[in-house]
Write a protein that holds these residues in place. Structure first.
Motif, PDB file in Angstrom:
ATOM      1  N   ALA A  26       0.824  -1.200   0.000  1.00 33.26           N
ATOM      2  CA  ALA A  26       0.000   0.000   0.000  1.00 33.26           C
ATOM      3  C   ALA A  26       0.862   1.255   0.000  1.00 33.26           C
ATOM      4  O   ALA A  26       0.560   2.247  -0.678  1.00 33.26           O
ATOM      5  CB  ALA A  26      -0.934   0.005   1.220  1.00 33.26           C
ATOM      6  N   GLN A  27       1.939   1.230   0.772  1.00 31.58           N
ATOM      7  CA  GLN A  27       2.848   2.371   0.801  1.00 31.58           C
ATOM      8  C   GLN A  27       3.475   2.600  -0.570  1.00 31.58           C
ATOM      9  O   GLN A  27       3.568   3.738  -1.046  1.00 31.58           O
ATOM     10  CB  GLN A  27       3.936   2.136   1.846  1.00 31.58           C
ATOM     11  CG  GLN A  27       4.863   3.333   2.033  1.00 31.58           C
ATOM     12  CD  GLN A  27       5.913   3.072   3.079  1.00 31.58           C
ATOM     13  OE1 GLN A  27       6.460   1.975   3.152  1.00 31.58           O
ATOM     14  NE2 GLN A  27       6.207   4.066   3.885  1.00 31.58           N
ATOM     15  N   LYS A  28       3.917   1.531  -1.204  1.00 30.26           N
ATOM     16  CA  LYS A  28       4.523   1.639  -2.525  1.00 30.26           C
ATOM     17  C   LYS A  28       3.524   2.181  -3.548  1.00 30.26           C
ATOM     18  O   LYS A  28       3.863   3.033  -4.380  1.00 30.26           O
ATOM     19  CB  LYS A  28       5.036   0.261  -2.971  1.00 30.26           C
ATOM     20  CG  LYS A  28       5.771   0.285  -4.301  1.00 30.26           C
ATOM     21  CD  LYS A  28       6.292  -1.101  -4.647  1.00 30.26           C
ATOM     22  CE  LYS A  28       7.021  -1.080  -5.995  1.00 30.26           C
ATOM     23  NZ  LYS A  28       7.553  -2.434  -6.344  1.00 30.26           N
ATOM     24  N   ALA A  29       2.276   1.703  -3.474  1.00 32.82           N
ATOM     25  CA  ALA A  29       1.243   2.176  -4.402  1.00 32.82           C
ATOM     26  C   ALA A  29       0.910   3.642  -4.161  1.00 32.82           C
ATOM     27  O   ALA A  29       0.663   4.409  -5.101  1.00 32.82           O
ATOM     28  CB  ALA A  29      -0.014   1.318  -4.257  1.00 32.82           C
ATOM     29  N   ALA A  30       0.907   4.050  -2.882  1.00 33.72           N
ATOM     30  CA  ALA A  30       0.609   5.448  -2.561  1.00 33.72           C
ATOM     31  C   ALA A  30       1.676   6.370  -3.114  1.00 33.72           C
ATOM     32  O   ALA A  30       1.377   7.423  -3.692  1.00 33.72           O
ATOM     33  CB  ALA A  30       0.496   5.614  -1.047  1.00 33.72           C
ATOM     34  N   TYR A  31       2.930   5.991  -2.968  1.00 31.16           N
ATOM     35  CA  TYR A  31       4.015   6.803  -3.505  1.00 31.16           C
ATOM     36  C   TYR A  31       3.958   6.852  -5.035  1.00 31.16           C
ATOM     37  O   TYR A  31       4.234   7.887  -5.646  1.00 31.16           O
ATOM     38  CB  TYR A  31       5.359   6.254  -3.056  1.00 31.16           C
ATOM     39  CG  TYR A  31       5.701   6.581  -1.624  1.00 31.16           C
ATOM     40  CD1 TYR A  31       5.575   7.873  -1.134  1.00 31.16           C
ATOM     41  CD2 TYR A  31       6.154   5.595  -0.752  1.00 31.16           C
ATOM     42  CE1 TYR A  31       5.882   8.178   0.182  1.00 31.16           C
ATOM     43  CE2 TYR A  31       6.466   5.894   0.564  1.00 31.16           C
ATOM     44  CZ  TYR A  31       6.324   7.183   1.023  1.00 31.16           C
ATOM     45  OH  TYR A  31       6.634   7.478   2.321  1.00 31.16           O
ATOM     46  N   ALA A  32       3.621   5.718  -5.660  1.00 35.73           N
ATOM     47  CA  ALA A  32       3.513   5.701  -7.119  1.00 35.73           C
ATOM     48  C   ALA A  32       2.400   6.623  -7.601  1.00 35.73           C
ATOM     49  O   ALA A  32       2.528   7.281  -8.636  1.00 35.73           O
ATOM     50  CB  ALA A  32       3.253   4.262  -7.600  1.00 35.73           C
ATOM     51  N   GLN A  33       1.303   6.687  -6.847  1.00 32.35           N
ATOM     52  CA  GLN A  33       0.194   7.549  -7.220  1.00 32.35           C
ATOM     53  C   GLN A  33       0.543   9.024  -7.040  1.00 32.35           C
ATOM     54  O   GLN A  33       0.111   9.879  -7.815  1.00 32.35           O
ATOM     55  CB  GLN A  33      -1.035   7.214  -6.375  1.00 32.35           C
ATOM     56  CG  GLN A  33      -2.278   8.018  -6.749  1.00 32.35           C
ATOM     57  CD  GLN A  33      -3.503   7.526  -6.008  1.00 32.35           C
ATOM     58  OE1 GLN A  33      -3.551   6.390  -5.544  1.00 32.35           O
ATOM     59  NE2 GLN A  33      -4.510   8.366  -5.899  1.00 32.35           N
ATOM     60  N   MET A  34       1.365   9.341  -6.036  1.00 29.75           N
ATOM     61  CA  MET A  34       1.731  10.728  -5.767  1.00 29.75           C
ATOM     62  C   MET A  34       2.896  11.217  -6.613  1.00 29.75           C
ATOM     63  O   MET A  34       3.060  12.420  -6.818  1.00 29.75           O
ATOM     64  CB  MET A  34       2.101  10.884  -4.291  1.00 29.75           C
ATOM     65  CG  MET A  34       0.958  10.693  -3.331  1.00 29.75           C
ATOM     66  SD  MET A  34       1.428  11.085  -1.624  1.00 29.75           S
ATOM     67  CE  MET A  34       2.666   9.847  -1.292  1.00 29.75           C
ATOM     68  N   GLU A  35       3.729  10.297  -7.100  1.00 24.65           N
ATOM     69  CA  GLU A  35       4.955  10.657  -7.799  1.00 24.65           C
ATOM     70  C   GLU A  35       4.681  11.620  -8.954  1.00 24.65           C
ATOM     71  O   GLU A  35       3.837  11.388  -9.800  1.00 24.65           O
ATOM     72  CB  GLU A  35       5.634   9.400  -8.340  1.00 24.65           C
ATOM     73  CG  GLU A  35       7.000   9.638  -8.942  1.00 24.65           C
ATOM     74  CD  GLU A  35       8.076   9.856  -7.899  1.00 24.65           C
ATOM     75  OE1 GLU A  35       8.946  10.707  -8.118  1.00 24.65           O
ATOM     76  OE2 GLU A  35       8.028   9.169  -6.864  1.00 24.65           O
ATOM     77  N   GLY A  36       5.430  12.719  -8.963  1.00 24.18           N
ATOM     78  CA  GLY A  36       5.345  13.679 -10.060  1.00 24.18           C
ATOM     79  C   GLY A  36       4.227  14.686  -9.953  1.00 24.18           C
ATOM     80  O   GLY A  36       4.114  15.567 -10.805  1.00 24.18           O
ATOM     81  N   GLN A  37       3.393  14.597  -8.935  1.00 25.57           N
ATOM     82  CA  GLN A  37       2.290  15.531  -8.780  1.00 25.57           C
ATOM     83  C   GLN A  37       2.683  16.670  -7.845  1.00 25.57           C
ATOM     84  O   GLN A  37       3.470  16.474  -6.917  1.00 25.57           O
ATOM     85  CB  GLN A  37       1.052  14.821  -8.228  1.00 25.57           C
ATOM     86  CG  GLN A  37       0.529  13.730  -9.138  1.00 25.57           C
ATOM     87  CD  GLN A  37      -0.827  13.228  -8.679  1.00 25.57           C
ATOM     88  OE1 GLN A  37      -1.683  14.008  -8.266  1.00 25.57           O
ATOM     89  NE2 GLN A  37      -1.033  11.923  -8.721  1.00 25.57           N
ATOM     90  N   PRO A  38       2.168  17.874  -8.067  1.00 26.75           N
ATOM     91  CA  PRO A  38       2.481  19.004  -7.174  1.00 26.75           C
ATOM     92  C   PRO A  38       2.042  18.708  -5.744  1.00 26.75           C
ATOM     93  O   PRO A  38       0.954  18.201  -5.509  1.00 26.75           O
ATOM     94  CB  PRO A  38       1.650  20.152  -7.777  1.00 26.75           C
ATOM     95  CG  PRO A  38       1.412  19.761  -9.200  1.00 26.75           C
ATOM     96  CD  PRO A  38       1.301  18.263  -9.193  1.00 26.75           C
ATOM     97  N   GLY A  39       2.906  19.008  -4.800  1.00 30.22           N
ATOM     98  CA  GLY A  39       2.575  18.787  -3.403  1.00 30.22           C
ATOM     99  C   GLY A  39       2.777  17.367  -2.935  1.00 30.22           C
ATOM    100  O   GLY A  39       2.369  17.021  -1.829  1.00 30.22           O
ATOM    101  N   ALA A  40       3.437  16.511  -3.747  1.00 33.14           N
ATOM    102  CA  ALA A  40       3.628  15.113  -3.359  1.00 33.14           C
ATOM    103  C   ALA A  40       4.474  15.000  -2.107  1.00 33.14           C
ATOM    104  O   ALA A  40       4.213  14.168  -1.234  1.00 33.14           O
ATOM    105  CB  ALA A  40       4.273  14.342  -4.512  1.00 33.14           C
TER     106      ALA A  40
END
Length: 245
Positions: free
Chosen positions: A92-106
């Motif tokens: 879940a942690q890995k998926a959360a980081y993948a979803q946030m990667e490259g987005q403003p405010g990540a």
């Protein structure tokens, strides 16, 4: 027609604050499965293997009999559940980081996973190119975390913020971190661990005075909204599961 249009509109996701523990876990699983389709199989497999090992271990140690069976069943359930939660938490942690990667405010979203004893302030500074600086106050002192499209601009923004903070808290250690995947930068997935490893240089009793000084500094700033997009709806519910893993 109006009623049909209303029916076709997607429902607004529920706020994590209004969810109970089970609902947060379900929402976290759904978010993780969108990025990691194998999470269910891996979690079940880890729980099953650990449960079988636990059954054999607790059955052999006390020997045969009713007590042996009871301990074996309880031990298998405990070890199986623990293994399943550990695997699920990591995926879940890995998926959360993948979803946030490259987005403003990540970076700001990732810093919210820090344990108690830390004060996180997102977007305390920015420029017209949408480079931003976040701030974390904790045992290492003041940590300024920058993120943006240009490392040179981010570093310049960090230097400017460092000078401002030195005026109100000169004796407090100030650390600068650039979040990114380039040389000399800290990847998003390692940001929280990197900040935690900066050491313990400020005592808890001193943090109150530091935060008071920083509030005076922030009072001179204009309110800056946090960029939208990087925080999954289930992130707040995930935080308790992901800390320290």
């Amino acid at each position: 027609m109006a009623k049909d249009a209303q029916k076709k509109q997607p429902a607004t996701p529920a706020s994590p604050d209004s969810m109970n523990r089970r609902q947060q876990l379900v929402e976290t699983y759904r978010m993780t499965r969108r990025n990691d389709p194998k999470v269910g199989l891996l979690t079940f497999g880890a729980g099953l293997v650990a449960g079988l090992l636990g059954f054999l271990l607790f059955y052999v140690l006390p020997g045969d009999g009713v007590i042996g069976w009871i301990l074996a069943v309880v031990g298998s359930l405990l070890l199986g559940s623990l293994a399943a939660m550990v695997v699920f938490g990591r995926r879940a942690q890995k998926a959360a980081y993948a979803q946030m990667e490259g987005q403003p405010g990540a970076a700001a979203a990732a810093l919210r996973m820090l344990r108690r004893g830390w004060k996180s302030d997102p977007v305390i500074a920015f420029n017209k190119n949408q480079d931003v600086v976040h701030r974390v106050v904790g045992p290492p002192g003041i940590v300024l975390v920058g993120e943006g499209t240009s490392p040179s601009r981010v570093r310049q923004l960090l230097v400017t913020e460092r000078r401002k903070h030195e005026r109100v808290a000169a004796e407090v250690p100030i650390h600068e971190v650039v979040c990114g995947n380039g040389e000399g930068q800290v990847p998003l997935s390692k940001l929280v661990r990197h900040v935690q490893k900066l050491g313990r240089k400020v005592k808890p009793a001193e943090l109150t005075d530091v935060l008071s000084r920083l509030r005076a500094l922030d009072a001179t700033r204009s309110n800056v909204p946090l960029p939208k997009g990087p925080v999954p709806t289930s992130m707040k519910g995930m935080r308790g599961n992901l800390r320290g893993r």
